[in-house]
Design a protein around this motif. Structure first.
Motif, PDB file in Angstrom:
ATOM      1  N   UNK A 112       6.001   8.539   2.010  1.00  0.00           N
ATOM      2  CA  UNK A 112       4.938   7.693   2.026  1.00  0.00           C
ATOM      3  C   UNK A 112       5.074   6.757   0.795  1.00  0.00           C
ATOM      4  N   UNK A 113       5.405   7.090  -0.321  1.00  0.00           N
ATOM      5  CA  UNK A 113       5.581   6.340  -1.359  1.00  0.00           C
ATOM      6  C   UNK A 113       6.592   5.500  -1.263  1.00  0.00           C
ATOM      7  N   UNK A 114       7.960   5.856  -0.507  1.00  0.00           N
ATOM      8  CA  UNK A 114       8.843   5.001  -0.011  1.00  0.00           C
ATOM      9  C   UNK A 114       8.362   3.827   0.924  1.00  0.00           C
ATOM     10  N   UNK A 115       7.668   4.169   1.780  1.00  0.00           N
ATOM     11  CA  UNK A 115       7.256   3.218   2.939  1.00  0.00           C
ATOM     12  C   UNK A 115       6.356   2.228   2.193  1.00  0.00           C
ATOM     13  N   UNK A 116       5.304   2.796   1.180  1.00  0.00           N
ATOM     14  CA  UNK A 116       4.380   1.831   0.492  1.00  0.00           C
ATOM     15  C   UNK A 116       5.169   0.996  -0.522  1.00  0.00           C
TER      16      UNK A 116
END
Lengths: 338, 362
Positions: free
Chosen positions: B86-90
């Motif tokens: 999720x952090x990667x995508x954010x």
């Protein structure tokens, strides 16, 4: 007038830096060298004229004998002197000079970088060979370093520091018409981030012939041909001045965005301009020094779709072909006259 | 290159992050007061005085990895938790958005207007909380002080430094693809039409002068585009019309949101994927900002006090949500969605998939 040729692929994409393409034509070996800067690396391609052979080399910016230090490169340019050709690379840490094929580094000059970073950035930018034996390099402080280059070997020395500009140097150009008459008068022009232009005559002590004050519009690229200064600005304008007198001869609303590169083909008077607006434009310039008059005609446009162009150079003295680089593009695009 | 780039990079990326998180909180129908708390906690951390002091010092730009660590910590400055994917995508969404804004700025100086657009939105997020509002106002002052005196050439250097940071990033973003500002190969469209920047003339005129300065000849040429004259300049003050839309909230309520991540662009052979995921096991020294960010802790009981950052500790932030009855079902839901897969269900792979899908809906 021009059509697109097969592009040359490079190992990395080009960074958004002024004048980010340098070309050296080596007629005896039927080769052309191209250099394109990507962050802290110079990508060199050697292309054979028959289009069959390409060889690549990468140069890193670092102090000799220091394993880990690297810094961002601002510019790489070939310097052609009567006796030899060098590849000069300027970065945040200093100035490197290589043999023109990039095989050996022959000289390193370190810039005075402060211990802790200061608000004013430190880097070298602006490279030109002038007269028989000088290579001039600009610095972010506004100083111009003049190096004396012997006809061979690595005994290059700093001959003089010219302190006239108050803002960071953006580009430097030497008189490229080959006319001995003109070379005897003004043979160097230097420009800075504030748009100021200085015209010099080289020698043991360089002489300032003229200074044209800037209007706080950055001048990113400059050329000197037949005693005429052609300057490209952040406003998208090209201005043409008579070098010695500083008289404005022409003003062109050339581009819709910041100009990144200018080049002149000295034998034909073709002028190339390239900007962030995706356009490369070809013009024809004719100069009549006797009457101090200039004529400019617009000849051709090329749009490199969705690309902010950062380098554009003619590949030969007649302007028969030219090459273009763009931000984030991993190729050198080429065009030849139809 | 420019030693004044980091504040702009941080504030603009932070602004984009807040836009995305705000949209997620709304999409999940999180009650306003809870959502506000999450936003306030992150904004408070972002504008912490000591942190900003460090941020505004002249310094080289951080590496991609190092900056990612700072944002990892910022994202976790509230009770919200995000897993790696999720952090990667954010982070990908944030960076592509700011890359787009930097590229499309008509003049390098307009990056400051983009920053003010982000600041204006952040101010609006915290307009009911005077303590945080004053931090934000102070940051406006710092931005104005540091950046308004800079020349156009210095702004171009900042822009060139930012472009080197964003070099070779071509991640496709659904909202950009939909709006046709990004091509399917991940590259942004650069229009050759529209108003020219302030200070530039529409291309097409050649003027020749005599040696006495009089105009001798006037020639027109075809500029190959479809340009119009410049429009008015945006305001560089604390309040004012910024004019440009770059840096305003793309995910605002009025538009149907579909910020779907299509993953990294594999179409270009030369695409290089830089590994920005921070390695928690690495012994690398944390950069100063990440350390400062890591040392900040937000108290749960309404008051926000800050611990003095412990520069010797290298710990993963572990902000435990209170388990008392005050935690509403909705809050648990946020935590459940964004929490590290390890905390919740035993089958981490399916939980991971849910979270990925959750971020996919962005």
């Amino acid at each position: 007038m021009f059509h697109k040729e097969k592009s040359i692929q490079i190992k990395n994409s080009a960074s958004a830096l002024y004048n980010n393409l340098s070309v050296l034509r080596i007629a005896p070996r039927r080769l052309t060298y191209f250099t394109v800067v990507h962050a802290n690396v110079v990508n060199m391609v050697s292309a054979s004229w028959d289009g069959l052979n390409y060889s690549h080399r990468q140069l890193q910016s670092k102090e000799p004998n220091v394993a880990t230090s690297t810094s961002l490169i601002m510019q790489a340019a070939f310097c052609v002197l009567p006796s030899r050709e060098l590849l000069v690379v300027t970065s945040q840490k200093g100035i490197q000079m290589y043999e023109s094929d990039g095989s050996i580094m022959v000289y390193w000059h370190a810039l005075d970088t402060p211990e802790t970073p200061t608000a004013q950035a430190v880097f070298a930018r602006g490279i030109a060979a002038v007269s028989e034996n000088y290579v001039c390099v600009g610095v972010s402080s506004g100083a111009i370093l003049v190096f004396d280059v012997p006809s061979k070997g690595s005994n290059i020395t700093l001959s003089e520091v010219l302190e006239e500009h108050k803002e960071s140097i953006t580009d430097i150009a030497a008189e490229c018409s080959g006319s001995q008459v003109l070379l005897a008068v003004a043979n160097l022009v230097t420009v800075d981030d504030g748009g100021s232009l200085c015209v010099w005559k080289s020698g043991e002590e360089f002489q300032l012939l003229n200074k044209i004050a800037g209007l706080d519009i950055s001048c990113s690229s400059v050329k000197l041909w037949k005693g005429t200064v052609v300057a490209g600005y952040g406003s998208g304008q090209i201005r043409i001045y008579e070098a010695v007198t500083g008289i404005l001869q022409s003003e062109i609303n050339a581009h819709a965005r910041w100009i990144y590169s200018l080049d002149i083909a000295p034998f034909s008077g073709l002028l190339l301009s390239a900007a962030e607006d995706s356009f490369v434009r070809v013009w024809h310039l004719s100069v009549t020094p006797e009457t101090n008059s200039v004529e400019v005609a617009h000849l051709h446009n090329e749009c490199v779709t969705d690309t902010q162009i950062c380098g554009a150079k003619f590949c030969d003295g007649d302007g028969y072909a030219f090459a273009v680089t763009g931000y984030d593009l991993s190729e050198i695009i080429r065009y030849t006259q139809t | 290159m420019s030693s004044r780039t980091l504040p702009l990079l941080f504030i603009n990326l932070g602004g984009e992050m807040l836009y995305i998180l705000d949209q997620r909180l709304r999409a999940q129908n999180i009650p306003a007061d809870k959502a506000k708390k999450v936003m306030n906690d992150i904004i408070t951390t972002m504008f912490n005085k000591k942190f900003l002091e460090e941020l505004f010092k002249p310094q080289e730009l951080y590496s991609k990895k190092a900056l990612r660590t700072v944002f990892d910590r910022l994202a976790h400055a509230s009770i919200m938790r995000l897993n790696q994917a999720s952090m990667d995508k954010l982070y990908d969404l944030m960076t592509m958005a700011f890359k787009y804004q930097v590229l499309l700025c008509p003049r390098p100086k307009d990056i400051l207007l983009v920053s003010f657009n982000h600041m204006d939105a952040i101010k609006d997020f915290v307009k009911d909380t005077p303590s945080i509002l004053s931090q934000v106002d102070e940051t406006y002052q710092q931005l104005i002080e540091m950046y308004t005196p800079l020349s156009n050439g210095e702004f171009q250097l900042i822009r060139q430094t930012l472009l080197i940071f964003f070099q070779d990033m071509h991640i496709r973003v659904s909202i950009f693809l939909k709006d046709k500002v990004q091509n399917s190969n991940g590259r942004f469209g650069l229009p050759t039409s529209g108003p020219v920047p302030h200070g530039t003339q529409v291309p097409g005129l050649i003027r020749i002068f005599s040696c006495t300065g009089e105009e001798k000849t006037r020639l027109q040429f075809n500029n190959g585009g479809n340009y119009t004259s410049a429009i008015r300049e945006g305001s560089f003050e604390i309040f004012g019309d910024r004019v440009t839309k770059l840096g305003t909230n793309m995910y605002s309520v009025s538009r149907p949101v579909e910020t779907h991540m299509s993953g990294t662009s594999k179409s270009s052979a030369q695409h290089t994927k830089v590994n920005t995921a921070p390695n928690p096991l690495a012994k690398e020294e944390l950069n100063m900002l990440a350390r400062l960010m890591g040392g900040l802790e937000v108290q749960k009981a309404g008051t926000s006090t800050f611990l003095v950052p412990d520069e010797l500790s290298y710990g993963i932030i572990n902000i435990q949500a209170t388990k008392d009855q005050q935690v509403s079902a909705e809050l648990t839901k946020i935590m459940g969605e964004f929490t590290d897969s390890g905390h919740q269900s035993p089958s981490s792979s399916s939980k991971g998939d849910d979270l990925l899908a959750m971020m996919d809906d962005l």
